[in-house]
Design a protein around this motif. Structure first.
Motif, PDB file in Angstrom:
ATOM      1  N   ILE A   1       0.846  -1.201   0.000  1.00 49.51           N
ATOM      2  CA  ILE A   1       0.000   0.000   0.000  1.00 49.51           C
ATOM      3  C   ILE A   1       0.883   1.254   0.000  1.00 49.51           C
ATOM      4  CG2 ILE A   1      -0.427   0.542   2.447  1.00 49.51           C
ATOM      5  CD1 ILE A   1      -3.383   0.630   1.795  1.00 49.51           C
TER       6      ILE A   1
ATOM      7  N   GLY B   1       2.077   1.772  -3.462  1.00 49.81           N
ATOM      8  CA  GLY B   1       0.981   2.344  -4.240  1.00 49.81           C
ATOM      9  C   GLY B   1       0.850   3.835  -4.014  1.00 49.81           C
ATOM     10  N   ILE B   2       0.884   4.245  -2.746  1.00 51.46           N
ATOM     11  CA  ILE B   2       0.751   5.667  -2.443  1.00 51.46           C
ATOM     12  C   ILE B   2       1.944   6.441  -2.996  1.00 51.46           C
ATOM     13  CG2 ILE B   2       0.736   7.361  -0.565  1.00 51.46           C
ATOM     14  CD1 ILE B   2      -0.828   5.312   1.083  1.00 51.46           C
TER      15      ILE B   2
ATOM     16  N   VAL C   1      -1.246   3.186   8.207  1.00 54.65           N
ATOM     17  CA  VAL C   1      -0.584   2.056   7.571  1.00 54.65           C
ATOM     18  C   VAL C   1      -0.371   0.952   8.611  1.00 54.65           C
ATOM     19  CG1 VAL C   1       1.489   1.283   6.376  1.00 54.65           C
ATOM     20  CG2 VAL C   1       0.532   3.512   5.849  1.00 54.65           C
TER      21      VAL C   1
ATOM     22  N   THR D   1       1.762   6.902  -6.820  1.00 50.92           N
ATOM     23  CA  THR D   1       0.681   7.705  -7.381  1.00 50.92           C
ATOM     24  C   THR D   1       0.700   9.150  -6.892  1.00 50.92           C
ATOM     25  OG1 THR D   1      -0.695   6.685  -5.697  1.00 50.92           O
ATOM     26  CG2 THR D   1      -0.994   5.907  -7.946  1.00 50.92           C
TER      27      THR D   1
ATOM     28  N   PHE E   1      -3.533  -0.791   9.208  1.00 48.92           N
ATOM     29  CA  PHE E   1      -3.818  -1.653   8.073  1.00 48.92           C
ATOM     30  C   PHE E   1      -3.060  -2.975   8.213  1.00 48.92           C
ATOM     31  CE2 PHE E   1      -2.910  -3.054   3.699  1.00 48.92           C
ATOM     32  CZ  PHE E   1      -4.211  -3.190   3.240  1.00 48.92           C
TER      33      PHE E   1
END
Lengths: 397, 321
Positions: A34, A37-38, A351, A41, A354
């Motif tokens: 994750i 991904g962050i 995070v 992007t 998560f």
């Protein structure tokens, strides 16, 4: 020697630890994904940010560059682990009796109400003194937690209603009840900085610190951690060394067999979840009876305290082993502390949440994997000795 | 009269997400899987739907046709709710994992993912959609109170959810696949012995369940929460689960349950707008507690459980037939 190592690798405890480590690794991996991904992007982010984030997360309190803060953070990790240990124990003991105590958040809230009302309304100059009031506050919180646990327990035992649904209902009732009660306690509400919705800090009747605050300067740490460890050991002994604990576990593994063996299944369900509630209540009491912590009682839309739900994580990460819960709780808080430092690199503390939730997800699987490993081992041994496969239930003492 | 209309409209607004999510629960449990993750599926589906709408509004798409945007968002939320529910069915069916633990974990993964992403990209812990169209329709201007309740300030999601509810309920009970699916929740071994693929049916049931939960989640944030997606849907998923039990795992029952709890849930938030409730001057917390208290009482009274699928929560193993 080789055989000994082989046996060690195939101990149930070893397997539990291995499967927990696998869960953690997978959880961290998903946290990393994750972050990648962050990083990819968002503007100007590179994959190295994700690696930096991972390092920070895994370093926990040691991520701080200032030596002084490392000690403070370490003390805080230990302090914040205390309520988690208690809610983890709460979920564990209920699970051993075959109950899923998702009501820990509500029991935790009830513990908060009980302990804070006593600690803040009674003045330390009264007859029983500071320590006496603290003890009374902890006991009140524990008792209210137990009471909140008894509700789903009784409904489960006598009406056969799913405890999960009742626990969720009692959670929301408790959350609203706390806001409702504290709304009328203007005498103990915080007045500093005109902020609304907070209670005063328990500046007098707090948990003894026993000099731990000198060891970890600037942190909230107090003797709660010792109480937590002692309680964990007591729960371990109850579950594994007493007839009562055996009865609880018997009800958990096979309700009908336990009934057939003459055990009072209804009584055991109620007592088990009452103990679970008491533990959650005690955890809340020890957390809020700290001179540094203030309680925000306006929670109408905010939801339930995360400590209750995270107890599920620490319990299942430790395979509901009371001693293991101490370690898993410390680990989760360690990870969360690392999460707090993540703001250094465009990520945030969620995070860590998560990762913890992925770890619980994996816990749903590891139990199956562990059982499979155990079964394979048994089959192998039986092949060697030529014995017949023993029934599952026979191994417990 | 206006009070009556207001209460009825609000009841419908609260009842619709409960109805569709309770139906989601029915689909999962009828196929034999306990879907404790309804709350998480609602949050996750609604989050993706809200993300879509946020970017659509920022990009100026669908400016002429806001209702179409609403419908697409519902569809996207449903699809992502269904995808999210695969995490449950995969664990529960393929690995025979503990459905309670996995469901609970999904309820925690969804808000954690939500907060991680919204904080990283929007720098806040919620996602606010532009409320400009407010989505509500004034289809009819009439003095007839019933028409006013149904078509004044109505949301298109209400009609879509009712249609979905009716069609899927009939499908579950009258179609061949629906009947097969229910058999898998009652007696998977028997179902399998007549050639029904239990695994496939359970995947289907859970996926439909996830889709409906996603639709319900977006309906909730677009109507009840007035266009703000947060990391929680206020326990609506769990309440829907309770309604499913109250409704005896039966679509007719959950419709009654949803209306009852929709009414109970809406009283608190509108107490300030209704004159006679305002006079009573009861704390909002009391209104908040009442629905949960009544769920408990109702469960005690209606505990006959005759509708409960017999094999729910039990992993099915083809080799042990």
């Amino acid at each position: 020697m080789k055989e000994k190592l082989y046996d060690l690798l195939h101990l149930e405890a070893t397997k539990t630890i291995i499967s927990s480590l696998i869960s953690i690794a997978i959880g961290v991996l998903f946290g990393f994904i994750i972050m990648v991904g962050i990083a990819l992007t968002s503007d100007g982010g590179t994959i190295s940010d994700a690696f930096k984030g991972l390092t920070i997360l895994l370093q926990g309190p040691f991520s701080s560059t200032v030596q002084k803060y490392v000690l403070t953070s370490t003390g805080d990790v230990i302090f914040y682990a205390v309520p988690l240990i208690f809610t983890g124990l709460s979920v564990s003991i209920a699970y051993k009796t075959g109950l899923f105590n998702i009501g820990a958040p509500g029991q935790y809230v009830m513990g908060t109400i009980g302990s804070l009302l006593v600690a803040l309304y009674l003045h330390s100059s009264s007859a029983i003194g500071q320590f006496g009031i603290w003890l009374l506050a902890v006991l009140t919180g524990t008792l209210l937690g137990a009471l909140w646990g008894v509700i789903p327990g009784v409904l489960k035992a006598f009406f056969d209603i799913n405890e999960v649904i009742i626990c969720i209902m009692t959670n929301w009732i408790a959350a609203n009840l706390s806001s409702w009660i504290f709304k009328y306690t203007t005498a103990i509400q915080s007045t500093e900085n005109t902020k609304g919705g907070f209670l005063m800090k328990p500046l007098e009747n707090y948990t003894p610190r026993l000099g731990l605050d000198k060891l970890f300067p600037g942190s909230y740490i107090d003797s709660g951690i010792f109480i937590a460890i002692i309680v964990a050991i007591i729960i371990y002994i109850i579950l594994n060394k007493t007839t009562f604990g055996f009865e609880l576990k018997a009800c958990g593994s096979n309700k009908n067999a336990a009934k057939y063996a003459g055990l009072n299944e209804k009584r055991n369900i109620i007592i088990s979840i009452a103990i679970a509630g008491a533990l959650a209540g005690m955890g809340a009491s020890l957390y809020y009876l700290n001179s540094g912590i203030e309680y925000k009682f306006i929670s109408q839309y905010a939801g339930l305290p995360a400590y209750g739900f995270n107890g599920i994580a620490s319990a299942f990460l430790a395979n509901c082993n009371p001693i293991g819960v101490v370690f898993s709780s410390l680990f989760i808080r360690y990870l969360s502390k690392g999460g707090e430092y993540l703001v250094k690199v465009k990520f945030n503390r969620y995070v860590a949440d998560f990762i913890v939730s992925v770890i619980i997800y994996m816990a749903g699987f590891t139990r199956i994997i562990r059982e499979k490993m155990l079964k394979d081992r048994k089959r192998e041994r039986n092949k060697q000795t030529g014995e017949e496969l023993k029934p599952e239930g026979g191994k417990k003492a | 009269m206006s009070n009556f209309i207001l209460i009825c409209q609000k009841t419908i607004i609260y009842a619709i997400p409960l109805l569709i999510v309770a139906l989601a629960g029915v689909f999962a449990e009828r196929s034999g899987i306990i879907n404790l993750a309804l709350e998480g599926e609602m949050i996750f589906g609604a989050f993706v739907g809200a993300l879509f709408v946020y970017y659509a509004q920022a990009g100026g798409w669908f400016l002429e046709n806001q209702q179409l945007l609403f419908i697409i968002a519902l569809l996207i939320s449903g699809i992502f709710g269904a995808l999210f529910s695969l995490l449950l069915s995969f664990g529960a069916i393929k690995f025979k994992a503990d459905q309670t633990i996995v469901g609970t974990a999904l309820n925690m993964i969804a808000p954690a993912a939500f907060l991680t992403i919204t904080l990283a990209f929007f720098n806040q812990e919620k996602l606010v959609m532009n409320p400009m169209p407010l989505y509500s329709l004034n289809l009819i201007t009439s003095d007839n109170p019933i028409l006013q309740i149904l078509f004044n300030k109505a949301y298109i999601s209400t009609f879509i959810c009712i249609i979905l509810y009716v069609l899927l309920s009939i499908w579950l009970y009258k179609s061949k696949v629906g009947t097969h699916m229910r058999a898998c929740g009652e007696h998977p071994q028997a179902a399998s012995s007549v050639g029904i693929n239990v695994y496939a049916m359970r995947y289907l049931g859970t996926t439909i369940s996830g889709f409906l939960a996603g639709v319900g989640g977006y309906t909730y944030i677009a109507t009840v929460a007035a266009g703000t997606a947060e990391s929680s849907v206020g326990g609506m998923g769990f309440l829907a689960l309770a309604i499913m039990i109250f409704g005896n795992w039966d679509p007719k029952g959950i419709a009654m349950g949803s209306l009852l709890f929709g009414f109970l849930k809406c009283i608190g938030p509108i107490a300030n707008q209704v004159e006679f409730l305002k006079k009573l001057n009861i704390d909002i917390y009391v209104y908040n507690i009442i629905p949960y208290l009544i769920v408990i009482v109702v469960l005690i009274l209606f505990r006959k459980k005759s509708g409960c699928p017999k094999a729910e929560g039990q992993p099915y193993d083809q080799s042990q037939r």
